[in-house]
Scaffold this active site. Structure first.
Site, mmCIF file in Angstrom:
data_model
loop_
_atom_site.group_PDB
_atom_site.id
_atom_site.type_symbol
_atom_site.label_atom_id
_atom_site.label_comp_id
_atom_site.label_asym_id
_atom_site.label_seq_id
_atom_site.Cartn_x
_atom_site.Cartn_y
_atom_site.Cartn_z
ATOM 1 N N ARG A 62 0.817 -1.219 0.000
ATOM 2 C CA ARG A 62 0.000 0.000 0.000
ATOM 3 C C ARG A 62 0.848 1.265 0.000
ATOM 4 O O ARG A 62 0.374 2.333 -0.375
ATOM 5 C CB ARG A 62 -1.000 -0.045 1.149
ATOM 6 C CG ARG A 62 -2.072 -1.126 0.908
ATOM 7 C CD ARG A 62 -3.075 -1.216 2.024
ATOM 8 N NE ARG A 62 -2.486 -1.411 3.318
ATOM 9 C CZ ARG A 62 -2.339 -2.574 3.938
ATOM 10 N NH1 ARG A 62 -2.773 -3.674 3.365
ATOM 11 N NH2 ARG A 62 -1.787 -2.656 5.125
ATOM 12 N N GLU A 99 3.346 -9.546 15.138
ATOM 13 C CA GLU A 99 2.611 -9.993 16.321
ATOM 14 C C GLU A 99 2.769 -11.505 16.520
ATOM 15 O O GLU A 99 2.934 -11.981 17.626
ATOM 16 C CB GLU A 99 1.138 -9.625 16.178
ATOM 17 C CG GLU A 99 0.341 -9.840 17.431
ATOM 18 C CD GLU A 99 -1.098 -9.359 17.297
ATOM 19 O OE1 GLU A 99 -1.882 -9.656 18.204
ATOM 20 O OE2 GLU A 99 -1.426 -8.710 16.287
#
Length: 175
Positions: A62, A99
């Site tokens: 992006r 994560e």
């Protein structure tokens, strides 16, 4: 349309995506609006011109969406930072923690060098891991980071703390 409030109104909120308790900020609705997309690029350009970048570094994927038109708007070149195995020539690589696991980013070794002042661009600053990895890649080339530019910052996640202290960070929207 020329305000961040107008842009904010174009970002769709999707609760419980990708998992329960997360409120996802979806930029696809912004991208689908020509005036909103143009306003985003115009406002980003206004924010970063004072940093005097000489090129744009866009983070896959992006960061490419916003980095390429920003480079065009500012009359600068574009350097892609990609996931491993996507660039054909010799690369610098940095791994970083996610994560749940690890990921890596790469940049061509000859894309930047001492004297370059790239602006690192992505759509989102969340925990800061990806942007910090991109910064490490830029530093490996010998270039000096002119700044960071993001469309959205999730300020509760403190991503700025992972970025170099002496480098300006601009965002259009903060949640």
């Amino acid at each position: 349309m020329k305000s961040t409030a107008d842009i904010r109104n174009l970002i769709r909120e999707i609760p419980d995506f990708p998992k329960p308790g997360i409120l996802f900020r979806d930029i696809t609705t912004l991208l689908q609006n020509a005036d909103g997309l143009k306003a985003s690029i115009d406002l980003m350009a206004e924010q970063v011109v004072a940093h005097q970048p000489d090129c744009i570094v866009g983070i896959e994927s992006r960061g490419f969406i916003f980095g390429m038109p920003l480079a065009y708007q500012l009359g600068l070149s574009f350097v892609p930072v990609r996931k491993p195995g996507k660039l054909p020539a010799a690369v610098h690589q940095v791994s970083y923690d996610l994560e749940y696991g690890q990921d890596s980013l790469e940049v061509h070794q000859d894309a930047l060098s001492i004297g370059h002042r790239p602006l690192i661009v992505d759509d989102l600053l969340a925990t800061g891991g990806t942007a910090a990895a991109a910064a490490q890649l830029v530093q490996k080339t010998g270039a000096t980071i002119a700044g960071f530019s993001f469309v959205i910052e999730l300020s509760d996640l403190n991503g700025r703390k992972k970025l170099p202290d002496d480098v300006p960070v601009t965002t259009l929207l903060s949640y």
